[in-house]
Design a protein around this motif. Structure first.
Motif, PDB file in Angstrom:
ATOM      1  N   ARG A 163       1.086  -0.933  -0.364  1.00 39.44           N
ATOM      2  CA  ARG A 163      -0.043  -0.113  -0.130  1.00 39.44           C
ATOM      3  C   ARG A 163       0.741   1.303  -0.121  1.00 39.44           C
ATOM      4  O   ARG A 163       0.292   1.963  -0.522  1.00 39.44           O
ATOM      5  N   ARG A 164       1.897   1.245   1.348  1.00 36.58           N
ATOM      6  CA  ARG A 164       2.805   2.305   1.349  1.00 36.58           C
ATOM      7  C   ARG A 164       3.628   2.233  -0.603  1.00 36.58           C
ATOM      8  O   ARG A 164       3.714   3.632  -1.090  1.00 36.58           O
ATOM      9  N   LEU A 165       4.310   1.497  -1.345  1.00 37.94           N
ATOM     10  CA  LEU A 165       4.211   1.719  -2.317  1.00 37.94           C
ATOM     11  C   LEU A 165       3.361   1.664  -3.162  1.00 37.94           C
ATOM     12  O   LEU A 165       3.901   2.477  -4.230  1.00 37.94           O
ATOM     13  N   HIS A 166       1.871   1.152  -3.346  1.00 39.91           N
ATOM     14  CA  HIS A 166       1.151   2.278  -4.345  1.00 39.91           C
ATOM     15  C   HIS A 166       0.987   3.672  -4.226  1.00 39.91           C
ATOM     16  O   HIS A 166       0.816   4.458  -5.348  1.00 39.91           O
ATOM     17  N   SER A 167       1.204   3.939  -3.243  1.00 36.69           N
ATOM     18  CA  SER A 167       0.778   5.355  -2.439  1.00 36.69           C
ATOM     19  C   SER A 167       2.009   6.134  -3.495  1.00 36.69           C
ATOM     20  O   SER A 167       1.440   7.115  -4.208  1.00 36.69           O
ATOM     21  N   LEU A 168       3.228   5.481  -2.705  1.00 41.61           N
ATOM     22  CA  LEU A 168       4.169   6.536  -3.858  1.00 41.61           C
ATOM     23  C   LEU A 168       4.177   6.740  -4.823  1.00 41.61           C
ATOM     24  O   LEU A 168       4.906   7.485  -5.506  1.00 41.61           O
ATOM     25  N   LEU A 169       4.210   5.582  -5.993  1.00 43.93           N
ATOM     26  CA  LEU A 169       3.926   5.474  -6.731  1.00 43.93           C
ATOM     27  C   LEU A 169       3.160   6.573  -8.002  1.00 43.93           C
ATOM     28  O   LEU A 169       3.341   7.524  -9.140  1.00 43.93           O
TER      29      LEU A 169
END
Ligand code: HEM
Length: 205
Positions: A10-16
């Motif tokens: 979820r963090r990676l999704h948000s950052l990307l």
């Protein structure tokens, strides 16, 4: 362990969504805006972008793979998220719903847009002003693009609000209020740039 992994995704999704996809969206709309200064200006800018060294690797790693990851997990989130809109009519709940709704609209738009531009260029079409002019002089396509661009820009600007809050950059009510106005301004300015470009292609002005 499984929870940790979900948190990481979820963090990676948000950052990307912000880097690199959001930055690419702004770059793409700003470069296209050269159309407003005429056919030659646009062709020069488009061919500069198209002839960047390692352009295919850049496209794959900076655009397609991050977007694919963001879109796949995004669709999963959309269909598993609890929307509060019917129960609580607060602005933030509507924005939460619209974030998911524009994710789906943007997905449909991007799929079609990539098919009729990048895929056609790979199959031999010329990447020039005429390609977009041919598409956007159709009123149906013009309005499809207006909806697609507004949807993508809204999704980015409202998503940026969520990003800044969930990553802890805007925690106090005051800083969240400032971020609300800042992202509203981003939505208005980037939308103007995108729509102005569509008008240039469609009406030659
Ligand atoms: C132009 C392409 C796109 C850009 C620039 C973009 C950008 C963003 C940004 C900045 C966020 C905020 C991240 C956060 O909440 O911390 C976000 C969230 C989200 N995006 Fe996208 N996105 C794009 C395409 C898509 C697509 C195609 C989908 C597919 C449905 C999607 C689904 C979502 C969802 C569901 C969220 C909310 C995640 C959450 O609340 O945890 N996005 N996006």
């Amino acid at each position: 362990m499984a929870e940790n992994r979900e948190f990481f995704y979820r963090r990676l999704h948000s950052l990307l969504g912000v880097v690199p996809i959001g930055l690419f969206l702004i770059n793409h709309l700003v470069v296209n805006h050269f159309a407003v200064y005429g056919e030659e200006s646009f062709n020069k800018a488009a061919s500069f972008m198209h002839n960047l060294p390692f352009v295919l690797a850049l496209e794959i790693f900076v655009i397609y793979l991050p977007l694919l990851f963001h879109a796949i997990l995004g669709v999963y989130i959309v269909f598993t998220a609890k929307n509060n809109v019917k129960r609580y009519n607060f602005v933030r709940n509507w924005l939460f719903f619209l974030q998911r709704f524009t994710g789906i609209v943007t997905l449909v738009f991007i799929a079609w847009h990539v098919f009729e531009t990048r895929v056609q260029v790979a199959l031999g079409a010329d990447l020039d002003y005429g390609l977009m002019e041919g598409i956007l002089t159709s009123p149906v396509m013009f309005w499809f693009y207006v909806i697609g661009v507004l949807s993508a820009v809204f999704h980015f600007a409202n998503g940026l609000w969520g990003f800044l809050v969930s990553w802890g950059f805007a925690q106090s009510p005051r800083s969240q209020k400032i971020v609300t106005y800042a992202t509203l301004l981003i939505f208005l300015v980037v939308s103007y740039i995108g729509i102005r470009t569509l008008i240039a292609f469609a009406y030659g002005v």
